[in-house]
Design a protein around this motif. Sequence first.
Motif, short mmCIF file in Angstrom:
data_model
loop_
_atom_site.label_atom_id
_atom_site.label_comp_id
_atom_site.label_asym_id
_atom_site.label_seq_id
_atom_site.Cartn_x
_atom_site.Cartn_y
_atom_site.Cartn_z
N GLU A 13 1.44 -4.97 2.35
CA GLU A 13 1.67 -5.40 1.39
C GLU A 13 2.69 -4.53 0.63
OE1 GLU A 13 0.95 -8.30 -0.02
OE2 GLU A 13 -0.55 -8.83 0.89
N GLU A 14 2.82 -3.23 0.43
CA GLU A 14 3.94 -2.28 0.16
C GLU A 14 5.03 -2.92 0.47
OE1 GLU A 14 2.59 1.88 -1.06
OE2 GLU A 14 1.01 0.95 -0.65
N GLU A 17 6.84 -6.21 -0.42
CA GLU A 17 7.86 -5.84 -1.73
C GLU A 17 8.91 -5.53 -1.55
OE1 GLU A 17 5.56 -3.62 -4.63
OE2 GLU A 17 3.34 -5.50 -4.42
N GLU A 20 11.77 -7.84 0.18
CA GLU A 20 12.35 -8.95 -0.55
C GLU A 20 13.17 -8.68 -1.28
OE1 GLU A 20 8.24 -9.93 -1.90
OE2 GLU A 20 8.12 -11.46 -1.40
#
Length: 275
Positions: A13-14, A17, A20
Motif C-alpha cells: 500500500e505504501e 502511494e 502513483e
Amino acid sequence: AVARHLAKSARYEEAIEIIEEAYKSAPQNKELSLVLCDLLHKVGDSERSNKILTTLAETHPNDMEVLVSLAELASEAGQLDKADKLYLKAAAIDSKNEKVILLGSGIEIMREDYDKAVVHLTPLVQKILAGESGGQVISILEEIRERDPNNVKALNSLKTIYTYLKEKNSIFRVLEQLSEAYEHAGNYKSAIEVTEHLQGLEPDSLTHKNRLEKLYSMSEGSAVFDDENVPSEPLDLPETLDVELDEFEEDEEEEAADPAVNRKIPEADVFLRYG
C-alpha cells in the motif's frame, strides 16, 4: 526505487502511494505503469491494473511486456480466448521470451490441457539441458504432475531434467510415478521397462521386484504389450543417468535367487549403462 524497496518488505500500500505520485506525472511511461500494475495486482486490485494496462496498450500496441501482462490478467479472470489472442500477438514478437513461454503454458494449465502446457515448456527444458537457467520450468512441471499424476509428458520432462541435474531422489520418485502412469494408460511394456530400469538401479529393492512380477502378470495376453499396438511415444531412458553409477551397481555375490528376476536384470543393466 523507494517503491521497489517497500514492495520487497510487502509494504504494498505504501509502495502504491509513492509510485502513483510518479505515475500521475507520466501516465504513458511503460516502466512506471508496469510497476504500478504489479503492485495493484499484489493487493488484489486487478480491475484498476487492467485499466492502466489497457491505456498503456493504446500507446504501446506491440510491446511484448504489456501484451503479456494484459494476457496474464485475462487468464486469471477466466477470459481465455482474450488471453490466447494476446499471447499469440506477444509470441509473434518474441516466441523465445521466457515470459511468453510461461504465459502460453499457463493458459493451457487454466484449460487443464496439461499435454499442451508441457509442450509450451519444451524450450525452457532445453535451456536447462544446455546448462542455462530454465526459470520456473521445474516448479511448473511439478505443479502439472500434482494436478495430473499420470501425465506421461510432464513426468518424462522431469525425468530428463532430474537426470541431467543428477538429483537421485527426484529421479527415483519420477521414475516410480512414470511406471504407474504407463500402467494406468495400459502401456505395460513401457511400465515394465521403467521398472526394470529402477530394478537395475536398486537391485535389492523388493518393491521393484514385486511390482515387476505384477506388471509381468498384467501384461500377459494384453494386446497393448505388442510393439505394433503401442501408440505411445518411444520410451527414453537417457544415457545421461550417470548418477554415480558405482553406488547402484549390483554386487555379483548378492544376485537375486528368483530366476525371473535374474532373467530381467541384464536387460535393465543395458538400459542403465547405454540408455
